[in-house]
Scaffold this motif. Structure first.
Motif, short mmCIF file in Angstrom:
data_model
loop_
_atom_site.label_atom_id
_atom_site.label_comp_id
_atom_site.label_asym_id
_atom_site.label_seq_id
_atom_site.Cartn_x
_atom_site.Cartn_y
_atom_site.Cartn_z
N GLU A 4 71.94 51.95 137.58
CA GLU A 4 72.09 51.21 138.19
C GLU A 4 72.75 51.35 139.58
OE1 GLU A 4 73.53 47.45 135.06
OE2 GLU A 4 74.92 49.20 136.32
N ASN A 5 72.62 51.33 140.67
CA ASN A 5 73.03 51.54 141.42
C ASN A 5 73.82 50.58 142.60
OD1 ASN A 5 72.81 53.81 143.96
ND2 ASN A 5 71.73 52.78 145.18
N LYS B 79 80.91 42.91 149.22
CA LYS B 79 80.48 42.01 150.19
C LYS B 79 81.79 41.00 149.30
CE LYS B 79 77.71 40.89 153.81
NZ LYS B 79 78.27 41.53 155.31
N ASP B 80 82.61 40.06 150.33
CA ASP B 80 83.86 38.75 149.77
C ASP B 80 84.21 39.34 148.39
OD1 ASP B 80 82.63 37.43 152.37
OD2 ASP B 80 80.86 36.79 151.02
N GLU B 81 84.78 40.80 148.09
CA GLU B 81 85.53 41.34 147.01
C GLU B 81 84.40 40.80 145.49
OE1 GLU B 81 89.38 39.63 146.04
OE2 GLU B 81 90.23 39.62 148.79
N LYS B 82 82.95 41.37 146.09
CA LYS B 82 82.17 40.95 145.00
C LYS B 82 81.22 42.47 145.03
CE LYS B 82 81.45 36.17 145.26
NZ LYS B 82 80.84 35.32 145.12
N ILE B 83 80.81 42.95 144.24
CA ILE B 83 79.74 44.05 144.39
C ILE B 83 78.56 43.73 144.19
CG2 ILE B 83 80.16 47.02 142.88
CD1 ILE B 83 83.26 46.16 142.41
N TYR B 84 77.83 44.28 145.00
CA TYR B 84 76.08 43.90 144.56
C TYR B 84 76.03 45.12 143.86
CZ TYR B 84 77.22 39.29 146.63
OH TYR B 84 77.59 38.35 146.88
N LEU C 227 72.44 42.49 140.09
CA LEU C 227 73.68 42.35 139.64
C LEU C 227 74.99 42.09 140.60
CD1 LEU C 227 73.42 45.21 136.41
CD2 LEU C 227 72.18 42.61 136.80
N ILE C 228 75.82 41.44 140.24
CA ILE C 228 76.97 40.72 141.19
C ILE C 228 78.18 41.15 140.39
CG2 ILE C 228 78.04 39.42 142.98
CD1 ILE C 228 75.62 37.92 143.14
N GLY D 261 64.94 40.22 141.34
CA GLY D 261 64.99 40.63 142.33
C GLY D 261 66.21 42.49 142.76
N CYS D 262 65.56 42.48 143.71
CA CYS D 262 66.61 43.02 144.51
C CYS D 262 67.38 42.85 145.96
CB CYS D 262 65.73 44.44 144.88
SG CYS D 262 64.25 44.73 146.30
N LEU D 263 68.19 43.29 146.24
CA LEU D 263 68.21 42.95 147.60
C LEU D 263 68.32 43.81 148.45
CD1 LEU D 263 70.66 40.77 148.61
CD2 LEU D 263 72.10 42.74 147.76
N GLN D 264 67.69 43.22 149.84
CA GLN D 264 67.26 44.37 151.39
C GLN D 264 67.99 43.70 151.82
OE1 GLN D 264 65.22 46.93 151.03
NE2 GLN D 264 65.38 46.50 148.84
N ARG D 265 68.46 44.90 153.35
CA ARG D 265 68.84 44.33 154.08
C ARG D 265 67.67 44.81 155.25
NH1 ARG D 265 74.49 46.48 155.97
NH2 ARG D 265 75.18 45.51 158.11
#
Length: 102
Positions: free
Chosen positions: A40-41, A46-51, A76-77, A90-94
Motif C-alpha cells: 500500500e502507498n 482530501k476532505d479528511e479522507k486518506i486515499y 482504499l479510503i 482501480g487506481c487513482l490518477q491525477r
C-alpha cells in the motif's frame, strides 16, 4: 514525537507533511497515524479522507510454471483513525488538477 525521516514527503492539495513505512504518519497540518501494508502507498489526502493505492499479484503455479498471472490495483479510503470507509477496484490518477479512478 520525533519525525520519521524514512520516506518523508509532501502530499499536495492541501499540503500534508507525511512519512510512510509500516504506517502513514502525518505531521502537518494535522497529526495522525494509521498502519499500512507493504503493498500500500498513500496517494492523497482530501476532505479528511486518506486515499491509498494497494496492488495485488495472484498466480497459479503448476510444476514450477506460472499458469495464470493477475495484477490489479484497488483504491482504499480511510479516515484519520484507520477505519476503512470504502474500497474500489482501480487506481487513482491525477491529471492536471483533477483525480480520476482508472
Amino acid at each position: 514525537n520525533k519525525i520519521n525521516l524514512y520516506n518523508l514527503s509532501l502530499i499536495p492539495d492541501p499540503l500534508h507533511l507525511i512519512s510512510q513505512d509500516d504506517e502513514i504518519e502525518s505531521y502537518y497540518p494535522q497529526r495522525f497515524s494509521i498502519p499500512i501494508k507493504p503493498n500500500e502507498n498513500i496517494i492523497c489526502i482530501k476532505d479528511e479522507k486518506i486515499y491509498i493505492s494497494a496492488w495485488y499479484e495472484e498466480e497459479d503455479i503448476i510444476d514450477d510454471e506460472i499458469i495464470n498471472y493477475k495484477y490489479y490495483e484497488k483504491m482504499l479510503i480511510y479516515d484519520f483513525y484507520g477505519k476503512k470507509l470504502d474500497e474500489k477496484l482501480g487506481c487513482l490518477q491525477r491529471i492536471g488538477n483533477n483525480w480520476y479512478l482508472i
